[in-house]
Design a protein around this motif. Structure first.
Motif, PDB file in Angstrom:
ATOM      1  N   THR A 153       0.824  -1.218   0.000  1.00 15.79           N
ATOM      2  CA  THR A 153       0.000   0.000   0.000  1.00 15.79           C
ATOM      3  C   THR A 153       0.852   1.260   0.000  1.00 15.79           C
ATOM      4  O   THR A 153       0.348   2.343  -0.288  1.00 15.79           O
ATOM      5  N   GLU A 154       2.137   1.141   0.359  1.00 11.78           N
ATOM      6  CA  GLU A 154       3.032   2.296   0.421  1.00 11.78           C
ATOM      7  C   GLU A 154       3.710   2.589  -0.915  1.00 11.78           C
ATOM      8  O   GLU A 154       4.477   3.547  -1.025  1.00 11.78           O
ATOM      9  N   GLN A 155       3.462   1.786  -1.923  1.00 10.00           N
ATOM     10  CA  GLN A 155       4.124   1.983  -3.209  1.00 10.00           C
ATOM     11  C   GLN A 155       3.724   3.317  -3.848  1.00 10.00           C
ATOM     12  O   GLN A 155       2.566   3.714  -3.816  1.00 10.00           O
ATOM     13  N   ILE A 156       4.701   3.952  -4.439  1.00 13.11           N
ATOM     14  CA  ILE A 156       4.476   5.187  -5.178  1.00 13.11           C
ATOM     15  C   ILE A 156       4.257   4.875  -6.655  1.00 13.11           C
ATOM     16  O   ILE A 156       3.507   5.557  -7.350  1.00 13.11           O
ATOM     17  N   CYS A 157       4.907   3.829  -7.122  1.00 12.89           N
ATOM     18  CA  CYS A 157       4.787   3.421  -8.519  1.00 12.89           C
ATOM     19  C   CYS A 157       5.058   1.934  -8.624  1.00 12.89           C
ATOM     20  O   CYS A 157       5.892   1.383  -7.891  1.00 12.89           O
ATOM     21  N   GLY A 158       4.340   1.270  -9.505  1.00  9.95           N
ATOM     22  CA  GLY A 158       4.588  -0.133  -9.804  1.00  9.95           C
ATOM     23  C   GLY A 158       4.482  -0.319 -11.300  1.00  9.95           C
ATOM     24  O   GLY A 158       3.641   0.311 -11.965  1.00  9.95           O
TER      25      GLY A 158
END
Length: 336
Positions: A153-158
């Motif tokens: 949930t903390e991802q900025i980009c995937g």
């Protein structure tokens, strides 16, 4: 038209807020790495890139005990070098390296987790492979191992790159999923798949059927229903797919729907795929495209990591099917 705009134009128009400058620079670096990797993969046997590194010794075996292909190492080196050019990456985690990779950048703000060559077992048979990546905020400019252990949930980009009939770069920054195709004449990524969406229902599933005897009862139940087709309680026929490349499987789902499953079983109780640089970024993408992603008992993006190479069971794709199979797992858990 928005479609066929360059990736540079797209990023300039659509990335806003505190991460816009950094993500623009980092995604430009990633796009550059993908172009280089595509060239190396295309060269294939001509350049002698198709073999394995391990012989009689343990050399050429990665942290997971898997025999490394020559391309595993080449693509890892390309990615590590290219991603540091922007100056925003403080540290990296790669499938091919045991410990976090320290960046040469002094004041990096972000962390990158990546699998440089997903599906590398397919390279010798010329089946699509890919690269997967996840961007996280760095707590400090000198990150320790624990700093990487952030929930999905903390991802900025995937995102991922697909090296197939064409080279594609697909990513999300939390505002939908967009796909870009490499125009080899201009060496430029063009927007060809804007705002990708996964149908909520599907008649396709992807799983390694050779593991059937090892699966837990909820997975067996779901697959049995699919195989029974119109004669079963689902009252419709399903098609089964299996490429053994997560990028290829997920891309097919984004284009036409379906689900992909690599569940826990009697052989791999913790699952097979890695949380930080496979399951998390792909789950981020799938959810942003309207799909679902689950371990069976919880949302993949809410799993608390305990290690940078942690494995996790995963089922993702068309939301109604993921909800169904998750309900089977939850019913079994309640019975226990």
């Amino acid at each position: 038209m928005m479609q066929n705009m360059t990736i540079t134009e797209f990023l300039a128009q659509h990335l806003q807020g505190e991460h816009s400058a950094a993500l623009t620079a980092m995604l430009s670096d990633i796009a550059h790495a993908v172009k280089q990797i595509a060239v190396v993969i295309d060269a294939g046997a001509i350049a002698g890139n198709m073999g394995s590194l391990a012989t009689e010794s343990v050399q050429g075996v990665n942290v997971h005990g898997e025999v490394q292909k020559t391309l595993d190492v080449l693509t890892n080196d390309i990615f590590v070098e290219a991603i540091q050019k922007s100056g925003y990456v403080a540290g990296m985690v790669s499938e091919e390296v045991v410990d976090p990779i320290k960046s040469m950048v002094k004041n990096g703000q972000y962390l990158l987790c990546f699998d440089p060559l997903d599906g590398s077992s397919n390279v010798n048979v010329n089946i699509s492979v890919g690269t997967i990546f996840s961007v996280l905020k760095a707590p400090n400019s000198q990150p320790e191992l624990a700093d990487f252990l952030q929930a999905g949930t903390e991802q900025i980009c995937g995102g991922y790159a697909l090296y197939g009939t064409s080279t594609m770069l697909v990513f999300t920054t939390g505002d939908g999923v967009n796909g870009f195709t490499l125009d080899k004449k201009t060496n430029t990524f063009l927007l060809t798949h804007p705002q990708m969406q996964i149908p909520q229902n599907t008649t396709e599933f992807a799983i390694n059927m050779s593991n059937y005897r090892f699966w837990q009862e909820p997975v067996q139940r779901y697959v049995d229903e699919c195989l029974q087709g119109t004669e079963g309680e689902r009252d419709k026929d399903f098609n089964m797919r299996w490429v053994a490349s997560m990028v290829a499987e997920v891309h097919r789902i984004l284009v036409r729907g379906g689900i992909f499953m690599y569940p826990s079983d009697a052989k791999a109780r913790m699952g097979k795929l890695r949380l930080m640089y496979e399951a998390n970024p792909m789950s981020f993408i799938v959810e942003q495209a309207g799909g679902g992603s689950s371990t069976g008992l919880q949302r993949v993006l809410e799993v608390s990591p305990t290690g940078i190479h942690q494995r996790v069971p995963i089922m993702l794709g068309s939301k109604n099917e993921i909800d169904r199979i998750a309900s089977y797992h939850q019913k079994k858990s309640k019975r226990k």
